[in-house]
Design a protein around this motif. Sequence first.
Motif, PDB file in Angstrom:
ATOM      1  N   ILE A  60       0.837  -1.201   0.000  1.00  0.00           N
ATOM      2  CA  ILE A  60       0.000   0.000   0.000  1.00  0.00           C
ATOM      3  C   ILE A  60       0.868   1.247   0.000  1.00  0.00           C
ATOM      4  O   ILE A  60       0.630   2.191  -0.770  1.00  0.00           O
ATOM      5  CB  ILE A  60      -0.948  -0.014   1.218  1.00  0.00           C
ATOM      6  CG1 ILE A  60      -1.971  -1.140   1.077  1.00  0.00           C
ATOM      7  CG2 ILE A  60      -1.643   1.330   1.380  1.00  0.00           C
ATOM      8  CD1 ILE A  60      -2.801  -1.378   2.331  1.00  0.00           C
ATOM      9  N   GLN A  61       1.889   1.253   0.855  1.00  0.00           N
ATOM     10  CA  GLN A  61       2.789   2.407   0.912  1.00  0.00           C
ATOM     11  C   GLN A  61       3.518   2.601  -0.416  1.00  0.00           C
ATOM     12  O   GLN A  61       3.682   3.736  -0.888  1.00  0.00           O
ATOM     13  CB  GLN A  61       3.791   2.212   2.055  1.00  0.00           C
ATOM     14  CG  GLN A  61       4.773   3.352   2.245  1.00  0.00           C
ATOM     15  CD  GLN A  61       4.110   4.594   2.813  1.00  0.00           C
ATOM     16  OE1 GLN A  61       2.933   4.601   3.151  1.00  0.00           O
ATOM     17  NE2 GLN A  61       4.872   5.683   2.888  1.00  0.00           N
ATOM     18  N   HIS A  90       2.508   1.867  -3.391  1.00  0.00           N
ATOM     19  CA  HIS A  90       1.639   2.234  -4.512  1.00  0.00           C
ATOM     20  C   HIS A  90       0.783   3.474  -4.247  1.00  0.00           C
ATOM     21  O   HIS A  90       0.010   3.868  -5.115  1.00  0.00           O
ATOM     22  CB  HIS A  90       0.710   1.059  -4.859  1.00  0.00           C
ATOM     23  CG  HIS A  90       1.404  -0.077  -5.527  1.00  0.00           C
ATOM     24  ND1 HIS A  90       2.125  -1.016  -4.830  1.00  0.00           N
ATOM     25  CD2 HIS A  90       1.483  -0.420  -6.846  1.00  0.00           C
ATOM     26  CE1 HIS A  90       2.626  -1.911  -5.674  1.00  0.00           C
ATOM     27  NE2 HIS A  90       2.262  -1.568  -6.900  1.00  0.00           N
ATOM     28  N   ARG A  91       0.919   4.079  -3.077  1.00  0.00           N
ATOM     29  CA  ARG A  91       0.014   5.184  -2.758  1.00  0.00           C
ATOM     30  C   ARG A  91       0.168   6.367  -3.711  1.00  0.00           C
ATOM     31  O   ARG A  91      -0.820   6.971  -4.123  1.00  0.00           O
ATOM     32  CB  ARG A  91       0.200   5.632  -1.310  1.00  0.00           C
ATOM     33  CG  ARG A  91       1.564   6.241  -0.984  1.00  0.00           C
ATOM     34  CD  ARG A  91       1.650   6.606   0.499  1.00  0.00           C
ATOM     35  NE  ARG A  91       2.970   7.063   0.872  1.00  0.00           N
ATOM     36  CZ  ARG A  91       3.383   8.327   0.807  1.00  0.00           C
ATOM     37  NH1 ARG A  91       2.550   9.251   0.354  1.00  0.00           N
ATOM     38  NH2 ARG A  91       4.602   8.658   1.170  1.00  0.00           N
ATOM     39  N   ARG A  92       1.401   6.698  -4.075  1.00  0.00           N
ATOM     40  CA  ARG A  92       1.591   7.836  -4.966  1.00  0.00           C
ATOM     41  C   ARG A  92       1.047   7.547  -6.361  1.00  0.00           C
ATOM     42  O   ARG A  92       0.527   8.443  -7.038  1.00  0.00           O
ATOM     43  CB  ARG A  92       3.059   8.222  -5.025  1.00  0.00           C
ATOM     44  CG  ARG A  92       3.567   8.788  -3.707  1.00  0.00           C
ATOM     45  CD  ARG A  92       5.022   9.199  -3.786  1.00  0.00           C
ATOM     46  NE  ARG A  92       5.475   9.732  -2.514  1.00  0.00           N
ATOM     47  CZ  ARG A  92       6.714  10.121  -2.278  1.00  0.00           C
ATOM     48  NH1 ARG A  92       7.625  10.026  -3.232  1.00  0.00           N
ATOM     49  NH2 ARG A  92       7.049  10.600  -1.096  1.00  0.00           N
ATOM     50  N   LEU A  93       1.140   6.299  -6.789  1.00  0.00           N
ATOM     51  CA  LEU A  93       0.522   5.924  -8.052  1.00  0.00           C
ATOM     52  C   LEU A  93      -0.984   6.117  -7.972  1.00  0.00           C
ATOM     53  O   LEU A  93      -1.605   6.628  -8.917  1.00  0.00           O
ATOM     54  CB  LEU A  93       0.846   4.468  -8.387  1.00  0.00           C
ATOM     55  CG  LEU A  93       0.135   3.887  -9.627  1.00  0.00           C
ATOM     56  CD1 LEU A  93       0.504   4.667 -10.881  1.00  0.00           C
ATOM     57  CD2 LEU A  93       0.488   2.406  -9.785  1.00  0.00           C
ATOM     58  N   PHE A  94      -1.582   5.722  -6.845  1.00  0.00           N
ATOM     59  CA  PHE A  94      -3.020   5.953  -6.684  1.00  0.00           C
ATOM     60  C   PHE A  94      -3.333   7.435  -6.702  1.00  0.00           C
ATOM     61  O   PHE A  94      -4.303   7.871  -7.339  1.00  0.00           O
ATOM     62  CB  PHE A  94      -3.535   5.342  -5.382  1.00  0.00           C
ATOM     63  CG  PHE A  94      -4.926   5.785  -5.034  1.00  0.00           C
ATOM     64  CD1 PHE A  94      -6.021   5.329  -5.759  1.00  0.00           C
ATOM     65  CD2 PHE A  94      -5.143   6.698  -4.008  1.00  0.00           C
ATOM     66  CE1 PHE A  94      -7.305   5.762  -5.461  1.00  0.00           C
ATOM     67  CE2 PHE A  94      -6.417   7.138  -3.713  1.00  0.00           C
ATOM     68  CZ  PHE A  94      -7.502   6.669  -4.434  1.00  0.00           C
ATOM     69  N   PHE A  95      -2.547   8.250  -6.019  1.00  0.00           N
ATOM     70  CA  PHE A  95      -2.794   9.692  -6.006  1.00  0.00           C
ATOM     71  C   PHE A  95      -2.825  10.245  -7.434  1.00  0.00           C
ATOM     72  O   PHE A  95      -3.758  10.951  -7.823  1.00  0.00           O
ATOM     73  CB  PHE A  95      -1.713  10.426  -5.206  1.00  0.00           C
ATOM     74  CG  PHE A  95      -1.706  10.138  -3.730  1.00  0.00           C
ATOM     75  CD1 PHE A  95      -2.750   9.473  -3.112  1.00  0.00           C
ATOM     76  CD2 PHE A  95      -0.628  10.527  -2.958  1.00  0.00           C
ATOM     77  CE1 PHE A  95      -2.733   9.211  -1.748  1.00  0.00           C
ATOM     78  CE2 PHE A  95      -0.589  10.273  -1.595  1.00  0.00           C
ATOM     79  CZ  PHE A  95      -1.646   9.609  -0.993  1.00  0.00           C
ATOM     80  N   ARG A  96      -1.808   9.929  -8.218  1.00  0.00           N
ATOM     81  CA  ARG A  96      -1.738  10.453  -9.587  1.00  0.00           C
ATOM     82  C   ARG A  96      -2.900   9.929 -10.433  1.00  0.00           C
ATOM     83  O   ARG A  96      -3.512  10.675 -11.199  1.00  0.00           O
ATOM     84  CB  ARG A  96      -0.408  10.063 -10.225  1.00  0.00           C
ATOM     85  CG  ARG A  96       0.813  10.714  -9.606  1.00  0.00           C
ATOM     86  CD  ARG A  96       2.047  10.496 -10.478  1.00  0.00           C
ATOM     87  NE  ARG A  96       2.387   9.082 -10.591  1.00  0.00           N
ATOM     88  CZ  ARG A  96       3.233   8.448  -9.793  1.00  0.00           C
ATOM     89  NH1 ARG A  96       3.799   9.084  -8.782  1.00  0.00           N
ATOM     90  NH2 ARG A  96       3.515   7.166  -9.981  1.00  0.00           N
ATOM     91  N   THR A  97      -3.221   8.644 -10.271  1.00  0.00           N
ATOM     92  CA  THR A  97      -4.280   8.039 -11.070  1.00  0.00           C
ATOM     93  C   THR A  97      -5.630   8.640 -10.710  1.00  0.00           C
ATOM     94  O   THR A  97      -6.459   8.916 -11.597  1.00  0.00           O
ATOM     95  CB  THR A  97      -4.307   6.517 -10.844  1.00  0.00           C
ATOM     96  OG1 THR A  97      -3.019   5.980 -11.142  1.00  0.00           O
ATOM     97  CG2 THR A  97      -5.339   5.844 -11.734  1.00  0.00           C
TER      98      THR A  97
END
Length: 282
Positions: free
Chosen positions: A112-113, A115-122
Amino acid sequence: MTFAITALKRLSVAPDDIAGKDGTIGLPTATSCIFAQPYERLGPSMWLLLFDVDGTLLQVRRQPVRAALREALGTVLRRSVPQEWLEDLAGKTDWQIFADTATLCGWSKEAIQEHRRLFFRTYVRAHAHWVHPSDVDVLPGVRELLSHLVTLPVVTVGVLTGNLQPIAAWKLRCAGIAPFFRVGAFGSDHWERARLVPIVWQRARMQGLPVRPERTVLVGDSPRDVLCAHAWGIPCVAVCTGPFDASALHAAGATVVLPTLQDSVTFLRVLYELQARTDHRY
């Protein structure tokens, strides 16, 4: 109104790829705000009013927001997200929504940690695709209340929201109320809502604003807003303009519950009473 304003005037006075550390991306800086005042005229301390966004200041159409969220979660998690996983979201940060959903998918804390920035951008991209300015409405009385508050030299108005910072800034700009806010903390700063409070205190100090923790008031529409205030021993003014009624907000422990923010006189009187309690305590 004159009584309340006069009384208040007498008071003694992120992720690196999402936002800067000062919390002002997309929002005006202290010196560019339409109500900015020379710091030497602000007095020894100020009241910091931290407003939630969705359900408190603004009403945003649910369907496009949920579509953007499900698309972003599905893209990052590589699976469809059941609608029932997204029912209890009021007051959660966007970061927490991702973490909770990923946990239901069996992801580890480390994943989770990572991939969090990928989720933010997506999610920011999906939100820009699905949600349009016509989907954002200012709730009744909000613009008028903010206009009154920013005339008070002992009050600083900020936001404390679970929205990712670029999404919060976009919503406030669409609604035409971004210039009212000097500082904020967002769902891209920490997954836990309560942890946003010291972040906004730090940012206020970085801007030279003489705020103190005991002179902070949260304004929100959900029990999670109330619990966030309780975590730091500060009052919460709850409004019934979101998904929760007065009984639920009282049960959560809100300091004051108002039906809406339409009555500026009542809101200002509440602030005056909170100030009197604080002065008596300290």
